[in-house]
Scaffold this motif. Sequence first.
Motif, mmCIF file in Angstrom:
data_model
loop_
_atom_site.group_PDB
_atom_site.id
_atom_site.type_symbol
_atom_site.label_atom_id
_atom_site.label_comp_id
_atom_site.label_asym_id
_atom_site.label_seq_id
_atom_site.Cartn_x
_atom_site.Cartn_y
_atom_site.Cartn_z
ATOM 1 N N LYS A 99 0.850 -1.362 -0.048
ATOM 2 C CA LYS A 99 0.053 -0.022 0.146
ATOM 3 C C LYS A 99 0.783 1.276 0.063
ATOM 4 O O LYS A 99 0.624 2.304 -0.692
ATOM 5 N N TRP A 100 1.941 1.280 0.980
ATOM 6 C CA TRP A 100 2.843 2.514 1.107
ATOM 7 C C TRP A 100 3.577 2.676 -0.543
ATOM 8 O O TRP A 100 3.857 3.929 -0.663
ATOM 9 N N LEU A 101 3.963 1.759 -0.843
ATOM 10 C CA LEU A 101 4.735 1.803 -2.144
ATOM 11 C C LEU A 101 3.884 2.256 -3.621
ATOM 12 O O LEU A 101 4.376 3.043 -4.226
ATOM 13 N N ALA A 102 2.635 1.836 -3.170
ATOM 14 C CA ALA A 102 1.707 2.201 -4.438
ATOM 15 C C ALA A 102 1.496 3.592 -4.354
ATOM 16 O O ALA A 102 0.904 4.204 -5.522
ATOM 17 N N GLU A 103 1.326 4.151 -3.158
ATOM 18 C CA GLU A 103 0.939 5.602 -2.735
ATOM 19 C C GLU A 103 2.165 6.512 -2.818
ATOM 20 O O GLU A 103 1.977 7.844 -2.741
ATOM 21 N N ALA A 104 3.156 5.896 -2.583
ATOM 22 C CA ALA A 104 4.468 6.914 -2.328
ATOM 23 C C ALA A 104 5.035 7.805 -3.615
ATOM 24 O O ALA A 104 4.740 7.256 -4.590
ATOM 25 N N LYS A 105 5.399 8.942 -3.379
ATOM 26 C CA LYS A 105 5.954 9.714 -4.154
ATOM 27 C C LYS A 105 7.568 9.621 -4.026
ATOM 28 O O LYS A 105 8.008 9.862 -2.883
ATOM 29 N N PRO A 106 8.088 9.298 -5.010
ATOM 30 C CA PRO A 106 9.859 9.042 -4.737
ATOM 31 C C PRO A 106 10.394 10.405 -4.788
ATOM 32 O O PRO A 106 10.095 11.338 -5.339
ATOM 33 N N GLU A 107 11.266 10.357 -3.903
ATOM 34 C CA GLU A 107 12.315 11.619 -3.808
ATOM 35 C C GLU A 107 13.261 11.497 -5.144
ATOM 36 O O GLU A 107 13.701 10.446 -5.376
ATOM 37 N N LEU A 108 13.693 12.702 -5.571
ATOM 38 C CA LEU A 108 14.398 12.687 -7.029
ATOM 39 C C LEU A 108 15.634 13.352 -6.615
ATOM 40 O O LEU A 108 15.830 14.348 -5.609
ATOM 41 N N VAL A 109 16.816 13.265 -7.315
ATOM 42 C CA VAL A 109 17.796 13.934 -7.188
ATOM 43 C C VAL A 109 17.989 15.317 -7.867
ATOM 44 O O VAL A 109 17.436 15.430 -9.070
ATOM 45 N N ARG A 110 18.202 16.352 -7.128
ATOM 46 C CA ARG A 110 17.934 17.711 -7.537
ATOM 47 C C ARG A 110 19.447 18.278 -8.242
ATOM 48 O O ARG A 110 20.391 18.208 -7.497
ATOM 49 N N LEU A 111 19.212 18.493 -9.404
ATOM 50 C CA LEU A 111 20.819 18.888 -10.030
ATOM 51 C C LEU A 111 20.461 20.185 -10.601
ATOM 52 O O LEU A 111 19.437 20.470 -11.490
ATOM 53 N N THR A 112 21.103 21.370 -10.212
ATOM 54 C CA THR A 112 20.984 22.765 -10.629
ATOM 55 C C THR A 112 22.160 23.015 -11.546
ATOM 56 O O THR A 112 23.552 22.781 -11.016
ATOM 57 N N ILE A 113 21.657 23.466 -12.541
ATOM 58 C CA ILE A 113 22.781 23.889 -13.563
ATOM 59 C C ILE A 113 22.512 25.319 -13.607
ATOM 60 O O ILE A 113 21.512 25.869 -14.294
ATOM 61 N N TRP A 114 23.275 26.214 -13.328
ATOM 62 C CA TRP A 114 23.438 27.821 -13.544
ATOM 63 C C TRP A 114 23.821 28.332 -14.777
ATOM 64 O O TRP A 114 24.735 27.622 -15.482
ATOM 65 N N GLU A 115 23.151 29.323 -15.138
ATOM 66 C CA GLU A 115 24.070 29.769 -16.422
ATOM 67 C C GLU A 115 25.277 30.384 -16.219
ATOM 68 O O GLU A 115 25.934 31.076 -15.367
ATOM 69 N N GLY A 116 26.077 30.043 -17.496
ATOM 70 C CA GLY A 116 27.410 30.398 -17.400
ATOM 71 C C GLY A 116 28.294 29.093 -16.773
ATOM 72 O O GLY A 116 29.609 29.235 -16.858
ATOM 73 N N MET A 117 27.750 28.282 -16.264
ATOM 74 C CA MET A 117 28.561 26.804 -15.894
ATOM 75 C C MET A 117 29.262 26.229 -16.982
ATOM 76 O O MET A 117 28.791 26.084 -17.921
ATOM 77 N N MET A 118 30.483 25.960 -17.016
ATOM 78 C CA MET A 118 31.264 25.012 -17.822
ATOM 79 C C MET A 118 30.936 23.645 -17.741
ATOM 80 O O MET A 118 30.452 23.494 -16.857
ATOM 81 N N ALA A 119 31.045 22.984 -18.904
ATOM 82 C CA ALA A 119 30.660 21.685 -18.745
ATOM 83 C C ALA A 119 31.288 20.811 -17.852
ATOM 84 O O ALA A 119 30.967 19.885 -16.866
ATOM 85 N N ARG A 120 32.777 21.184 -17.410
ATOM 86 C CA ARG A 120 33.569 20.593 -16.421
ATOM 87 C C ARG A 120 32.826 20.727 -15.031
ATOM 88 O O ARG A 120 32.803 19.815 -14.220
ATOM 89 N N GLU A 121 32.293 21.780 -14.747
ATOM 90 C CA GLU A 121 31.673 22.174 -13.504
ATOM 91 C C GLU A 121 30.568 21.196 -13.420
ATOM 92 O O GLU A 121 30.160 20.705 -12.370
ATOM 93 N N ILE A 122 29.785 21.194 -14.475
ATOM 94 C CA ILE A 122 28.658 20.324 -14.357
ATOM 95 C C ILE A 122 28.751 18.985 -14.349
ATOM 96 O O ILE A 122 28.524 18.198 -13.444
ATOM 97 N N ALA A 123 30.100 18.550 -14.734
ATOM 98 C CA ALA A 123 30.299 17.171 -14.652
ATOM 99 C C ALA A 123 30.745 16.815 -13.239
ATOM 100 O O ALA A 123 30.398 15.712 -12.721
ATOM 101 N N GLU A 124 31.399 17.841 -12.696
ATOM 102 C CA GLU A 124 31.954 17.660 -11.373
ATOM 103 C C GLU A 124 30.618 17.428 -10.225
ATOM 104 O O GLU A 124 30.632 16.836 -9.515
ATOM 105 N N ARG A 125 29.563 18.198 -10.510
ATOM 106 C CA ARG A 125 28.306 18.463 -9.876
ATOM 107 C C ARG A 125 27.461 16.990 -10.095
ATOM 108 O O ARG A 125 27.209 16.346 -9.268
ATOM 109 N N VAL A 126 27.547 16.681 -11.252
ATOM 110 C CA VAL A 126 27.160 15.213 -11.575
ATOM 111 C C VAL A 126 27.763 14.053 -10.677
ATOM 112 O O VAL A 126 27.007 13.222 -10.312
#
Length: 184
Positions: A99-126
């Motif tokens: 019952k709990w699994l059928a009704e539960a909303k899963p948590e997701l991982v929050r990934l924030t990419i700011w304007e101007g971030m370089m791909a390397r910075e994004i990769a490190e955050r990932v």
Amino acid sequence: MDVSRRRFTLFCGLASFVLAVISWILWLLLTPTGTQGTFVLVIYRGDTFDQVKLELERQRLIRSRFWFERLARWKGLPTKLKAGIYRIPTPISLWQLTKWLAEAKPELVRLTIWEGMMAREIAERVERLGLGEAEKFMEIVKNPQGKVRLPFDWQGDLEGLLFPATYYVPPLRPGDEAYLVQLM
């Protein structure tokens, strides 16, 4: 008289057996399992219901795979269950778990990419968030051909084309870095 006594004995034996089976099934369904606290269930993107079932069994949250499958299918769990992080309160019975699994909303991982971030910075955050390896992410960004579908014809790397936003991503298994790049 002898025949009626046999019938009565047979009836009592059969009734006892049926009651024992019903008691056993109720014990499987309604008796809580697990230690006091919270169990964290991580369902990765692409995981099947069978993989989730095996993990729950491995963690001893379900006593009977057969009855869990029946309850889960009855509640539509194989289609309702989504990738994400579930914090299951324990101890919990099999009935409560489905019952709990059928009704539960899963948590997701929050990934924030700011304007101007370089791909390397994004990769490190990932990598820091556990969504993939930085080197594999950068490899896909530098050479996306054949690894991601782009909505336009593009030759070269994707540096500067990764869209700044906040992404809510399910947990990913190693090798799913292309999914992230595709998402961005």
